[in-house]
Design an enzyme around this catalytic site. Sequence first.
Site, PDB file in Angstrom:
ATOM      1  N   GLN A  12      13.075 -12.006 -23.714  1.00 42.23           N
ATOM      2  CA  GLN A  12      11.969 -11.323 -24.562  1.00 42.23           C
ATOM      3  C   GLN A  12      10.755 -11.292 -23.893  1.00 42.23           C
ATOM      4  OE1 GLN A  12      11.407 -13.630 -28.150  1.00 42.23           O
ATOM      5  NE2 GLN A  12       9.420 -12.978 -28.753  1.00 42.23           N
ATOM      6  N   GLU A  75      19.599 -10.184 -27.029  1.00 42.73           N
ATOM      7  CA  GLU A  75      19.684  -9.637 -28.391  1.00 42.73           C
ATOM      8  C   GLU A  75      18.731  -8.528 -28.644  1.00 42.73           C
ATOM      9  OE1 GLU A  75      17.244 -10.330 -30.951  1.00 42.73           O
ATOM     10  OE2 GLU A  75      15.794 -11.080 -29.560  1.00 42.73           O
ATOM     11  N   SER A 144      10.841 -15.356 -17.908  1.00 42.44           N
ATOM     12  CA  SER A 144      10.228 -16.524 -18.144  1.00 42.44           C
ATOM     13  C   SER A 144      11.297 -17.680 -17.926  1.00 42.44           C
ATOM     14  CB  SER A 144      10.076 -16.747 -19.676  1.00 42.44           C
ATOM     15  OG  SER A 144      11.414 -16.848 -20.306  1.00 42.44           O
ATOM     16  N   GLY A 148      16.495 -18.684 -22.616  1.00 41.26           N
ATOM     17  CA  GLY A 148      17.746 -18.703 -22.345  1.00 41.26           C
ATOM     18  C   GLY A 148      18.164 -17.478 -21.557  1.00 41.26           C
ATOM     19  N   THR A 149      17.692 -16.410 -22.135  1.00 46.25           N
ATOM     20  CA  THR A 149      18.088 -15.340 -21.137  1.00 46.25           C
ATOM     21  C   THR A 149      17.142 -15.114 -20.036  1.00 46.25           C
ATOM     22  OG1 THR A 149      18.565 -13.879 -23.354  1.00 46.25           O
ATOM     23  CG2 THR A 149      18.187 -12.571 -21.349  1.00 46.25           C
ATOM     24  N   ASN A 210       1.585 -19.618 -20.284  1.00 46.26           N
ATOM     25  CA  ASN A 210       0.906 -19.121 -21.459  1.00 46.26           C
ATOM     26  C   ASN A 210      -0.513 -20.151 -21.633  1.00 46.26           C
ATOM     27  OD1 ASN A 210       2.436 -17.250 -22.067  1.00 46.26           O
ATOM     28  ND2 ASN A 210       3.891 -18.278 -23.305  1.00 46.26           N
ATOM     29  N   ASN A 232      -0.255 -10.485 -22.262  1.00 41.53           N
ATOM     30  CA  ASN A 232       0.622  -9.664 -21.498  1.00 41.53           C
ATOM     31  C   ASN A 232      -0.120  -8.544 -20.707  1.00 41.53           C
ATOM     32  OD1 ASN A 232       2.976 -10.768 -21.849  1.00 41.53           O
ATOM     33  ND2 ASN A 232       3.367  -9.430 -23.703  1.00 41.53           N
ATOM     34  N   GLU A 258       4.962  -7.379   2.882  1.00 41.08           N
ATOM     35  CA  GLU A 258       3.767  -8.570   3.633  1.00 41.08           C
ATOM     36  C   GLU A 258       3.294  -9.976   2.744  1.00 41.08           C
ATOM     37  OE1 GLU A 258       0.459  -6.544   5.179  1.00 41.08           O
ATOM     38  OE2 GLU A 258       1.660  -4.601   5.327  1.00 41.08           O
TER      39      GLU A 258
END
Length: 451
Positions: A12, A75, A144, A148-149, A210, A232, A258
């Site tokens: 995500q 997802e 991140s 989980g992903t 964050n 972002n 470099e």
Amino acid sequence: MGRECVSIHIGQAGCQIAENLWELYLLEHGIGEDGAVSDTIRGANKKVFENSYDTIFNETDHGQLVPRTIVADLEPTVTDGLRTGKYRSLYHPEQIISSKEDASNCYARGYYTLGKNIIEDTMEQLRKQVEACECIQSFFVFHSFGGGTGSGFTSLLLDHIATEFTSKSRLALAIYPSPNVSTAVVEPYNAVLLTNTSMENMDVVFLVDNEAMYQLCRTRLGIERPSYINLNRLISQVASTITCSLRFSGCLNVDLSEFQTNLVPFPRIHFPVTSFGPIRNPEQAYHECNTVKEITEQTFSNTNLFLKCNPNHGRYMACGLLYRGDVIPKDVNNAIGALKLKRQIQFVTWCPTGFKVGINHRNPVSPPDADVAVTTRSLCVLSNNTAIGEVWARLDRKFDLLFSRRAFVHWYVNDCMEEGEFSEARENLAMLEQDYQSAYEMGKDEVPAEV
């Protein structure tokens, strides 16, 4: 031209960064939302244009520019937003890969079970991207540590990339777990497991969190309740500056390879801290100066860091200073000279030079509705500081609190993961902590030998 860079957005966080990052790339290169370029822009900037876009865009036979990127998530919610959103005509449909079931903040689901459902499709698309390059230089991964992903599937994909594309640089810009702001209870598990498995598979990882960016938005931009879009867009400015030398000319360009050579003194110590400046809202920009010296001092202040740590508690091992816009080497040398006079910026004794400088003449760009004011020059600092050891120690303490009671471990074991991997990962993180501590002690006490 060669020197292509393929961006990989995972989970995500990575997918949401993709939307804002490619929005910024399009603005910088004068490309439309669908990847088309008007004849006016081609004619007015023919030489500049033709030498700029091909490192991150691939041109089709019809003249449309397609990003050299892959977006993958387990997802479909976020990826469907890209498929149907403002830039839906920009991406090739096969570049956006998703499955039907979420990793549920579990590293094991992303690495051992659900991740295997899309790994072959992802690698096939990655091979196509590499084959379309003249001479690919690096992979740039956005993800991140806590998801989980973002943790599990990133680790799985890096294993495959390291095996198949051994000689190519692998860089990452990663969202690290914040000290007090968390979106998942099991973030410490995921972050420690990813750090362990990807230690040998990543060359440089630029860390942001964050909480630090929330504070930046509040103090610097006056945004009381920042959204992920605000965060972002700050991350996109950093990523754009890092790749700027591949895309535009400058009197002192820095190649992506470099970064590894100049910022990583030892293979395991490859986690630079990121900061950027100037960060001002449009109202402030009209009342403040923007000299090279001032933006350098501002960017080295703790308030401009994208990660919650205090560099004054450690020593700098190396710094990359990436200037953009109306900047000349003389002003840079004067600004660095002023920095060296300040006692709070301390380098280890075994690395006396310390600074790697890049100067690119392309002015910074911001989206029309952005909260950050457009300026004539900017600076991104990538600093490898021993104080990052505090960040690992903070994460390890949270991991120990959870694992001492074996809390939530059964979710990982149920997805084909062995409990012993937790202990192995924790030991590796303890060694990483010690590596940073040793670098600090060595830089504090030893006197470099005469050559």
